[in-house]
Write a protein that holds these residues in place. Structure first.
Motif, PDB file in Angstrom:
ATOM      1  N   UNK A  21      16.369  45.124  40.997  1.00  0.00           N
ATOM      2  CA  UNK A  21      16.399  44.480  42.298  1.00  0.00           C
ATOM      3  C   UNK A  21      17.788  44.487  42.915  1.00  0.00           C
ATOM      4  N   UNK A  22      18.028  43.502  43.756  1.00  0.00           N
ATOM      5  CA  UNK A  22      19.339  43.347  44.387  1.00  0.00           C
ATOM      6  C   UNK A  22      20.364  42.889  43.352  1.00  0.00           C
ATOM      7  N   UNK A  23      21.636  42.853  43.734  1.00  0.00           N
ATOM      8  CA  UNK A  23      22.687  42.393  42.825  1.00  0.00           C
ATOM      9  C   UNK A  23      22.364  40.999  42.304  1.00  0.00           C
ATOM     10  N   UNK A  24      21.980  40.097  43.197  1.00  0.00           N
ATOM     11  CA  UNK A  24      21.677  38.722  42.780  1.00  0.00           C
ATOM     12  C   UNK A  24      20.473  38.687  41.848  1.00  0.00           C
ATOM     13  N   UNK A  25      19.451  39.478  42.125  1.00  0.00           N
ATOM     14  CA  UNK A  25      18.273  39.525  41.257  1.00  0.00           C
ATOM     15  C   UNK A  25      18.618  40.090  39.886  1.00  0.00           C
ATOM     16  N   UNK A  26      19.545  41.033  39.818  1.00  0.00           N
ATOM     17  CA  UNK A  26      19.962  41.585  38.528  1.00  0.00           C
ATOM     18  C   UNK A  26      20.696  40.535  37.697  1.00  0.00           C
ATOM     19  N   UNK A  27      21.526  39.709  38.342  1.00  0.00           N
ATOM     20  CA  UNK A  27      22.214  38.635  37.624  1.00  0.00           C
ATOM     21  C   UNK A  27      21.187  37.630  37.095  1.00  0.00           C
ATOM     22  N   UNK A  28      20.239  37.246  37.940  1.00  0.00           N
ATOM     23  CA  UNK A  28      19.199  36.302  37.519  1.00  0.00           C
ATOM     24  C   UNK A  28      18.411  36.856  36.340  1.00  0.00           C
ATOM     25  N   UNK A  29      18.062  38.128  36.398  1.00  0.00           N
ATOM     26  CA  UNK A  29      17.291  38.759  35.325  1.00  0.00           C
ATOM     27  C   UNK A  29      18.043  38.700  34.005  1.00  0.00           C
ATOM     28  N   UNK A  79      17.611  30.616  43.793  1.00  0.00           N
ATOM     29  CA  UNK A  79      16.248  30.831  44.286  1.00  0.00           C
ATOM     30  C   UNK A  79      15.770  32.238  43.929  1.00  0.00           C
ATOM     31  N   UNK A  80      16.423  32.869  42.937  1.00  0.00           N
ATOM     32  CA  UNK A  80      16.167  34.278  42.632  1.00  0.00           C
ATOM     33  C   UNK A  80      15.554  34.524  41.261  1.00  0.00           C
ATOM     34  N   UNK A  81      15.264  33.464  40.513  1.00  0.00           N
ATOM     35  CA  UNK A  81      14.701  33.639  39.175  1.00  0.00           C
ATOM     36  C   UNK A  81      13.196  33.876  39.248  1.00  0.00           C
ATOM     37  N   UNK A  82      12.641  34.700  38.370  1.00  0.00           N
ATOM     38  CA  UNK A  82      13.235  35.280  37.156  1.00  0.00           C
ATOM     39  C   UNK A  82      14.101  36.518  37.388  1.00  0.00           C
ATOM     40  N   UNK A  83      14.228  36.966  38.608  1.00  0.00           N
ATOM     41  CA  UNK A  83      15.051  38.135  38.873  1.00  0.00           C
ATOM     42  C   UNK A  83      14.345  39.443  38.574  1.00  0.00           C
ATOM     43  N   UNK A  84      15.073  40.540  38.808  1.00  0.00           N
ATOM     44  CA  UNK A  84      14.545  41.885  38.558  1.00  0.00           C
ATOM     45  C   UNK A  84      15.674  42.788  38.097  1.00  0.00           C
ATOM     46  N   UNK A  85      15.453  43.577  37.042  1.00  0.00           N
ATOM     47  CA  UNK A  85      16.507  44.484  36.598  1.00  0.00           C
ATOM     48  C   UNK A  85      16.763  45.623  37.567  1.00  0.00           C
TER      49      UNK A  85
END
Length: 329
Positions: A119-127, A111-117
């Motif tokens: 952002x949080x750890x999970x958002x960085x993985x999604x990014x 539920x974290x895509x597209x993510x953020x470079x």
């Protein structure tokens, strides 16, 4: 946009078999200059399509990681025409913890895509998947099961898409996976999903639900292993023939396929997975354990079909999905 903090220890353009990591810096109490090391493999030979296979999008689902780890150990470069990228544990912190979401930031990767470079750890993985790995791929398969809170008949899934040609490619790949059931899946909430990110890029995308209960069964791991190999053959990356198996075709035409609890209590299923469901039939009962003498709340089907999914633990809360009904096509 800022560059991704994730770096790969392998070269996706290099010929041969490589095993390495996606390295994500993460400073924490146990390691001031530490990194999260997400295992990855890349097998490449010559020109051809790229398949990206992922598991561990949720950390308590095990068929994907097991089947992908097995494939990474066995696949040889001389067998491949094109490229295969294998990530057995996308949300690696969650996989290590055996939890659906990351223990670091409680992020649900799917539920974290597209993510953020930044952002949080999970958002960085999604990014990183959004901007680096997905653009490399032609065919994407994300292997899921029900985790600790759901259980499913084993199915491969595709989605209804606005691009009919793309949908046809996804359906053909779903059928090639050859799970016992093939589902045209209606998501409760598709915002932020890996599926959505891949499909919006025009990729051929297949997902699965191969059991659940927070463990893996011999039969469901075998389905995952066969399905991934079938996809590689289907894509022309491996030689051979798709291993055909009978598959029951299902769809979820609307929200009536989901049965949701509005109360908290003890769950008593009236039907088992795979059984036929008739509209109006009792699918489950929820019993209050606050006092004796109270009648159970009966939950009834709003459509005909088969019981394709169910809540797994014996305790259920208001808002939980009790059952999922698949309608035979």
């Amino acid at each position: 946009m800022k560059p991704s903090p994730v770096t790969a220890t392998i070269d996706f353009e290099k010929e041969g078999v490589q095993h390495g990591f996606l390295k994500l810096p993460h400073s924490h109490d146990g390691s001031a200059w530490g990194s999260i090391m997400i295992p990855i493999a890349c097998i490449k030979r010559g020109e051809g399509p790229t398949a990206l296979f992922t598991g561990g999008n949720h950390g308590d689902e095990y068929e994907g990681p097991l089947a992908i780890l097995d494939l990474a150990a066995r696949l040889k470069a001389e067998e491949v025409s094109g490229r295969v990228i294998l990530v057995p544990g996308m949300n690696y912190p969650a996989v290590k913890a055996g939890t659906r979401t990351s223990p670091i930031d409680r992020g649900n990767l799917n539920r974290s895509f597209p993510g953020r470079p930044d952002g949080s750890v999970t958002e960085k993985i999604a990014d990183y998947f959004q901007r680096v790995l997905l653009p490399l791929a032609d065919l994407v398969c994300d292997v899921h099961s029900g985790g600790k809170t759901l259980d499913f008949v084993p199915f491969a899934a595709a989605h209804i898409l606005p691009d009919e040609a793309q949908q046809a490619r996804c359906v053909a790949a779903m059928e090639a996976f050859a799970a016992p059931y093939s589902m045209m899946l209606l998501e409760i909430d598709a915002v932020g999903m890996y599926d959505t990110a891949a499909e919006e890029m025009g990729k051929t995308f297949v997902s699965t639900e191969l059991g659940g209960g927070g463990t893996a069964r011999a039969a469901t791991v075998a389905i995952a292993r066969r399905g991934l190999k079938n996809l590689l053959v289907h894509a022309g990356i491996l030689d051979g023939e798709v291993e055909v198996a009978e598959s029951v075709k299902l769809e979820m035409p609307d929200g009536s396929c989901y049965i949701t609890s509005e109360v908290t209590g003890l769950l008593e299923m009236a039907l088992d997975l795979g059984e036929v469901v008739r509209k109006g039939e009792v699918v489950a009962r929820i019993r209050s354990f606050e006092r004796t003498g109270e009648p159970p709340l009966e939950l009834r089907a709003e459509c005909d079909g088969i019981l394709a999914g169910r809540h797994f633990p014996g305790l259920i809360s208001s808002g939980d999905t009790v059952a999922v009904i698949g309608v035979p096509i």
